[in-house]
Design a protein around this motif. Sequence first.
Motif, PDB file in Angstrom:
ATOM      1  N   CYS A  50       0.952  -1.215   0.094  1.00 47.04           N
ATOM      2  CA  CYS A  50      -0.008   0.152  -0.046  1.00 47.04           C
ATOM      3  C   CYS A  50       0.653   1.126   0.033  1.00 47.04           C
ATOM      4  O   CYS A  50       1.976   1.420   0.734  1.00 47.04           O
ATOM      5  CB  CYS A  50      -0.894  -0.048   1.138  1.00 47.04           C
ATOM      6  SG  CYS A  50      -1.968   1.714   1.436  1.00 47.04           S
ATOM      7  N   PRO A  51       0.435   2.348  -0.832  1.00 48.36           N
ATOM      8  CA  PRO A  51       1.442   3.624  -0.812  1.00 48.36           C
ATOM      9  C   PRO A  51       1.415   4.464   0.707  1.00 48.36           C
ATOM     10  O   PRO A  51       2.070   5.088   0.741  1.00 48.36           O
ATOM     11  CB  PRO A  51       0.707   4.324  -1.959  1.00 48.36           C
ATOM     12  CG  PRO A  51      -0.662   3.915  -2.174  1.00 48.36           C
ATOM     13  CD  PRO A  51      -0.510   2.341  -1.756  1.00 48.36           C
ATOM     14  N   ASN A  75      -8.689   2.736  -0.223  1.00 49.78           N
ATOM     15  CA  ASN A  75      -9.296   1.939  -1.273  1.00 49.78           C
ATOM     16  C   ASN A  75      -8.156   2.314  -2.610  1.00 49.78           C
ATOM     17  O   ASN A  75      -8.146   3.537  -2.765  1.00 49.78           O
ATOM     18  CB  ASN A  75     -10.589   2.581  -1.662  1.00 49.78           C
ATOM     19  CG  ASN A  75     -11.774   1.926  -0.560  1.00 49.78           C
ATOM     20  OD1 ASN A  75     -11.501   0.746  -0.204  1.00 49.78           O
ATOM     21  ND2 ASN A  75     -12.298   2.983  -0.055  1.00 49.78           N
ATOM     22  N   ILE A  76      -7.776   1.124  -3.084  1.00 45.82           N
ATOM     23  CA  ILE A  76      -6.810   1.533  -4.147  1.00 45.82           C
ATOM     24  C   ILE A  76      -7.416   0.752  -5.538  1.00 45.82           C
ATOM     25  O   ILE A  76      -8.045  -0.090  -5.472  1.00 45.82           O
ATOM     26  CB  ILE A  76      -5.727   0.544  -3.867  1.00 45.82           C
ATOM     27  CG1 ILE A  76      -4.747   0.837  -2.514  1.00 45.82           C
ATOM     28  CG2 ILE A  76      -4.490   0.551  -5.080  1.00 45.82           C
ATOM     29  CD1 ILE A  76      -4.365   2.450  -2.417  1.00 45.82           C
ATOM     30  N   GLN A  82      -3.987   3.545  -8.167  1.00 47.21           N
ATOM     31  CA  GLN A  82      -4.121   5.038  -7.672  1.00 47.21           C
ATOM     32  C   GLN A  82      -5.007   4.708  -6.434  1.00 47.21           C
ATOM     33  O   GLN A  82      -6.091   4.167  -6.326  1.00 47.21           O
ATOM     34  CB  GLN A  82      -4.781   6.001  -8.397  1.00 47.21           C
ATOM     35  CG  GLN A  82      -3.912   6.422  -9.484  1.00 47.21           C
ATOM     36  CD  GLN A  82      -2.859   7.366  -9.095  1.00 47.21           C
ATOM     37  OE1 GLN A  82      -3.118   8.049  -8.150  1.00 47.21           O
ATOM     38  NE2 GLN A  82      -1.551   7.511  -9.847  1.00 47.21           N
ATOM     39  N   ALA A  83      -4.791   5.465  -5.375  1.00 39.36           N
ATOM     40  CA  ALA A  83      -5.706   5.575  -4.122  1.00 39.36           C
ATOM     41  C   ALA A  83      -6.652   6.434  -4.550  1.00 39.36           C
ATOM     42  O   ALA A  83      -6.698   7.360  -5.024  1.00 39.36           O
ATOM     43  CB  ALA A  83      -4.901   6.470  -3.206  1.00 39.36           C
ATOM     44  N   GLY A  89      -1.790   8.769  -3.458  1.00 42.39           N
ATOM     45  CA  GLY A  89      -0.711   7.617  -3.345  1.00 42.39           C
ATOM     46  C   GLY A  89      -0.766   7.042  -4.780  1.00 42.39           C
ATOM     47  O   GLY A  89      -2.144   6.714  -5.224  1.00 42.39           O
ATOM     48  N   CYS A  90      -0.026   6.040  -4.962  1.00 41.50           N
ATOM     49  CA  CYS A  90      -0.177   5.118  -6.098  1.00 41.50           C
ATOM     50  C   CYS A  90       0.583   4.042  -5.820  1.00 41.50           C
ATOM     51  O   CYS A  90       1.851   4.092  -5.266  1.00 41.50           O
ATOM     52  CB  CYS A  90       0.391   5.537  -7.215  1.00 41.50           C
ATOM     53  SG  CYS A  90      -0.166   4.548  -8.810  1.00 41.50           S
ATOM     54  N   ALA A  91       0.231   2.424  -5.810  1.00 43.94           N
ATOM     55  CA  ALA A  91       0.831   1.227  -5.917  1.00 43.94           C
ATOM     56  C   ALA A  91       1.271   1.051  -7.124  1.00 43.94           C
ATOM     57  O   ALA A  91       0.425   1.281  -8.106  1.00 43.94           O
ATOM     58  CB  ALA A  91       0.070   0.112  -5.255  1.00 43.94           C
ATOM     59  N   ARG A  92       2.293   0.685  -7.422  1.00 42.03           N
ATOM     60  CA  ARG A  92       2.753   0.223  -9.038  1.00 42.03           C
ATOM     61  C   ARG A  92       1.841  -0.879  -9.527  1.00 42.03           C
ATOM     62  O   ARG A  92       1.549  -1.836  -8.851  1.00 42.03           O
ATOM     63  CB  ARG A  92       4.299  -0.291  -9.058  1.00 42.03           C
ATOM     64  CG  ARG A  92       4.947  -0.523 -10.206  1.00 42.03           C
ATOM     65  CD  ARG A  92       6.373  -1.089 -10.481  1.00 42.03           C
ATOM     66  NE  ARG A  92       6.213  -1.383 -11.635  1.00 42.03           N
ATOM     67  CZ  ARG A  92       7.389  -2.237 -11.932  1.00 42.03           C
ATOM     68  NH1 ARG A  92       8.513  -2.657 -11.157  1.00 42.03           N
ATOM     69  NH2 ARG A  92       7.790  -2.622 -13.125  1.00 42.03           N
TER      70      ARG A  92
END
Length: 109
Positions: A50-51, A75-76, A82-83, A89-92
């Motif tokens: 999680c970012p 929530n991603i 993207q959150a 924030g952003c998870a790859r």
Amino acid sequence: MDMKVTQEWTRICDVADIPPLGSRVLERESGNVAIFRTAQDKVFALLDRCPHKGGSLSLGIVHGESVTCPLHAWNIDLASGQARAPDEGCARHFPVRVDADGSVYLGLS
């Protein structure tokens, strides 16, 4: 001069190996990848981090095309990493391909 980058695909599993509304983890030295399956059998892949605080997204709850981080309920978006607002924030994310036979391939390049 046009240079095309060709995506390299790695077979990971079959769609049936990923629980509906769940995930499967591909362990890698450079960071684990969580592979998610929605109720509609769509498959997505994100870095399993999680970012926000680094929680394992693979342990989260899949709903629609999102996953909720188990640590602080961020929530991603599964398609982009993207959150969702108000979080930032952003998870790859990684490209995923599912063949007609149900084989799941991940683009790791």
